[in-house]
Write a protein that holds these residues in place. Structure first.
Motif, PDB file in Angstrom:
ATOM      1  N   THR A  62      51.376  32.397  43.505  1.00  0.00           N
ATOM      2  CA  THR A  62      50.811  32.794  42.052  1.00  0.00           C
ATOM      3  C   THR A  62      49.422  33.228  42.062  1.00  0.00           C
ATOM      4  OG1 THR A  62      52.863  32.250  41.135  1.00  0.00           O
ATOM      5  CG2 THR A  62      51.321  33.105  39.772  1.00  0.00           C
ATOM      6  N   ASP A  63      48.665  32.004  42.386  1.00  0.00           N
ATOM      7  CA  ASP A  63      47.372  31.904  42.289  1.00  0.00           C
ATOM      8  C   ASP A  63      46.689  32.828  43.086  1.00  0.00           C
ATOM      9  OD1 ASP A  63      47.659  29.692  40.333  1.00  0.00           O
ATOM     10  OD2 ASP A  63      47.248  28.194  41.708  1.00  0.00           O
ATOM     11  N   LEU A  64      46.954  32.978  44.516  1.00  0.00           N
ATOM     12  CA  LEU A  64      46.666  33.826  45.342  1.00  0.00           C
ATOM     13  C   LEU A  64      46.856  35.122  44.923  1.00  0.00           C
ATOM     14  CD1 LEU A  64      45.268  34.591  48.305  1.00  0.00           C
ATOM     15  CD2 LEU A  64      47.730  34.526  48.811  1.00  0.00           C
ATOM     16  N   LEU A  65      47.787  35.759  44.387  1.00  0.00           N
ATOM     17  CA  LEU A  65      47.953  36.836  43.805  1.00  0.00           C
ATOM     18  C   LEU A  65      46.981  37.257  42.686  1.00  0.00           C
ATOM     19  CD1 LEU A  65      51.908  37.496  43.926  1.00  0.00           C
ATOM     20  CD2 LEU A  65      50.092  38.521  45.454  1.00  0.00           C
ATOM     21  N   PHE A  66      46.776  36.217  41.788  1.00  0.00           N
ATOM     22  CA  PHE A  66      46.120  36.374  40.603  1.00  0.00           C
ATOM     23  C   PHE A  66      44.571  36.661  41.173  1.00  0.00           C
ATOM     24  CE2 PHE A  66      43.012  34.423  37.376  1.00  0.00           C
ATOM     25  CZ  PHE A  66      43.103  35.364  36.291  1.00  0.00           C
ATOM     26  N   TYR A  67      44.057  35.805  42.012  1.00  0.00           N
ATOM     27  CA  TYR A  67      42.777  36.058  42.659  1.00  0.00           C
ATOM     28  C   TYR A  67      42.491  37.330  43.183  1.00  0.00           C
ATOM     29  CZ  TYR A  67      42.576  30.837  42.342  1.00  0.00           C
ATOM     30  OH  TYR A  67      42.640  29.556  41.835  1.00  0.00           O
ATOM     31  N   LEU A  68      43.576  37.862  43.861  1.00  0.00           N
ATOM     32  CA  LEU A  68      43.562  39.233  44.521  1.00  0.00           C
ATOM     33  C   LEU A  68      43.465  40.072  43.372  1.00  0.00           C
ATOM     34  CD1 LEU A  68      45.811  38.555  47.687  1.00  0.00           C
ATOM     35  CD2 LEU A  68      43.260  38.712  47.541  1.00  0.00           C
ATOM     36  N   ALA A  69      44.197  40.015  42.493  1.00  0.00           N
ATOM     37  CA  ALA A  69      44.206  41.159  41.407  1.00  0.00           C
ATOM     38  C   ALA A  69      42.800  41.128  40.564  1.00  0.00           C
ATOM     39  CB  ALA A  69      45.420  40.715  40.362  1.00  0.00           C
ATOM     40  N   VAL A  70      42.191  39.856  40.584  1.00  0.00           N
ATOM     41  CA  VAL A  70      40.883  39.797  39.734  1.00  0.00           C
ATOM     42  C   VAL A  70      39.780  40.777  40.610  1.00  0.00           C
ATOM     43  CG1 VAL A  70      38.829  38.333  39.305  1.00  0.00           C
ATOM     44  CG2 VAL A  70      41.303  37.941  38.292  1.00  0.00           C
ATOM     45  N   LEU A  71      40.020  40.344  42.082  1.00  0.00           N
ATOM     46  CA  LEU A  71      38.952  41.100  42.956  1.00  0.00           C
ATOM     47  C   LEU A  71      39.241  42.609  42.911  1.00  0.00           C
ATOM     48  CD1 LEU A  71      38.799  38.887  46.100  1.00  0.00           C
ATOM     49  CD2 LEU A  71      37.110  39.372  44.272  1.00  0.00           C
ATOM     50  N   ALA A  72      40.561  43.128  42.783  1.00  0.00           N
ATOM     51  CA  ALA A  72      40.791  44.441  42.864  1.00  0.00           C
ATOM     52  C   ALA A  72      40.714  45.133  41.514  1.00  0.00           C
ATOM     53  CB  ALA A  72      42.528  44.591  43.103  1.00  0.00           C
ATOM     54  N   GLY A  73      40.601  44.437  40.416  1.00  0.00           N
ATOM     55  CA  GLY A  73      40.114  44.911  39.055  1.00  0.00           C
ATOM     56  C   GLY A  73      38.714  45.008  39.081  1.00  0.00           C
TER      57      GLY A  73
END
Length: 121
Positions: A62-73
């Motif tokens: 979940t943390d990994l997906l959140f970090y990737l979502a922040v980068l994508a945003g």
């Protein structure tokens, strides 16, 4: 199990809306299709994110997906900002071209007396 159905339906709906509304080129369509497939895969096999997170040194998937979502945003924001700046420059250039093609003197400019009903001596 119900959450998987909801998530997959949401991914399908959002992808269809994006494809219909954007009417974009093949590259964008392939990117959206890839996102859909990855999203469905991760919904069906959530343990994959935990395994990948462990490989890169993050505690949970979940943390990994959140970090990737922040980068994508952040990346999306930069792309939109660049597009906005480019459109701003194009609008300025277009405005200049129109102004040079159709020169008008504004009331109050030197050599241009605004019409008046008074006949002052």
């Amino acid at each position: 199990m119900a959450i998987r159905i909801i998530l997959i339906a949401g991914l399908l709906l959002l992808t269809l809306v994006a494809l219909v509304s954007l009417k974009s080129r093949l590259g964008v369509r392939l990117f959206l299709a890839g996102q859909l497939m990855l999203g469905v895969f991760l919904v069906l096999f959530p343990e994959t994110t935990n395994w990948l997170a462990a490989k890169v040194g993050v505690g949970r998937g979940t943390d990994l997906l959140f970090y990737l979502a922040v980068l994508a945003g952040y990346g999306a924001m930069l792309i939109v900002l660049a597009k906005f700046r480019r459109l701003e420059r194009q609008l300025t250039e277009l405005t200049r071209q129109i102004a040079l093609k159709n020169p008008r003197q504004l009331p109050g400019d030197a050599g241009d007396a605004p019409p008046s009903g008074d006949s002052a001596p």
